[in-house]
Design an enzyme around this catalytic site. Structure first.
Site, PDB file in Angstrom:
ATOM      1  N   TYR A   1      27.780  35.661  32.291  1.00 46.13           N
ATOM      2  CA  TYR A   1      27.917  35.467  33.734  1.00 46.13           C
ATOM      3  C   TYR A   1      29.188  36.161  34.236  1.00 46.13           C
ATOM      4  O   TYR A   1      29.155  36.887  35.238  1.00 46.13           O
ATOM      5  CB  TYR A   1      27.947  33.968  34.047  1.00 46.13           C
ATOM      6  CG  TYR A   1      28.131  33.656  35.513  1.00 46.13           C
ATOM      7  CD1 TYR A   1      27.087  33.827  36.411  1.00 46.13           C
ATOM      8  CD2 TYR A   1      29.348  33.180  35.994  1.00 46.13           C
ATOM      9  CE1 TYR A   1      27.244  33.535  37.762  1.00 46.13           C
ATOM     10  CE2 TYR A   1      29.507  32.886  37.340  1.00 46.13           C
ATOM     11  CZ  TYR A   1      28.461  33.071  38.211  1.00 46.13           C
ATOM     12  OH  TYR A   1      28.627  32.779  39.534  1.00 46.13           O
TER      13      TYR A   1
ATOM     14  N   LYS B   1      29.479  39.372  36.859  1.00 45.18           N
ATOM     15  CA  LYS B   1      30.258  39.337  38.097  1.00 45.18           C
ATOM     16  C   LYS B   1      31.222  40.522  38.146  1.00 45.18           C
ATOM     17  O   LYS B   1      31.361  41.176  39.178  1.00 45.18           O
ATOM     18  CB  LYS B   1      31.034  38.024  38.203  1.00 45.18           C
ATOM     19  CG  LYS B   1      30.171  36.858  38.616  1.00 45.18           C
ATOM     20  CD  LYS B   1      30.929  35.566  38.674  1.00 45.18           C
ATOM     21  CE  LYS B   1      31.895  35.536  39.817  1.00 45.18           C
ATOM     22  NZ  LYS B   1      32.501  34.222  40.056  1.00 45.18           N
TER      23      LYS B   1
END
Length: 97
Positions: free
Chosen positions: A3, A7
């Site tokens: 994750y 990002k």
């Protein structure tokens, strides 16, 4: 880790594409929302947050619904907007805590 890596990749992509496409007056900006209550997650959110949309753990005290993002989209669609390569974080302040 995946994750966080994604990002970072999005952040980098926005900035690099903004520099490439800017000469054509194409603006590259992103809205990065926090939790947004939508049909696919509303049941689980109601279990976790019985007083949905209230969530006192967030600085602004609530979870977003899609309509809470409308003004940001309208802003980014302004014809004369002199902004590119930016990421608007709209998360009620949850990324601050």
């Amino acid at each position: 880790p995946v994750y966080a890596a994604m990002k970072s990749a999005i952040n980098s992509l926005v900035k690099s594409q903004a520099t490439v496409w800017g000469k054509y007056n194409i603006k590259i900006n992103v809205i990065a929302p926090g939790t947004v209550a939508v049909d696919r997650n509303i049941v689980s959110l109601k279990k976790k947050y019985p007083e949905l949309p209230i969530d006192d753990s967030r600085p602004l005290g609530k979870i977003a619904f899609p309509e809470d993002l409308h003004s940001a989209f309208k802003f980014l669609l302004e014809k004369n907007l002199l902004m590119t390569g930016q990421i608007l974080v709209i998360d009620g302040g949850s990324s601050l805590v």
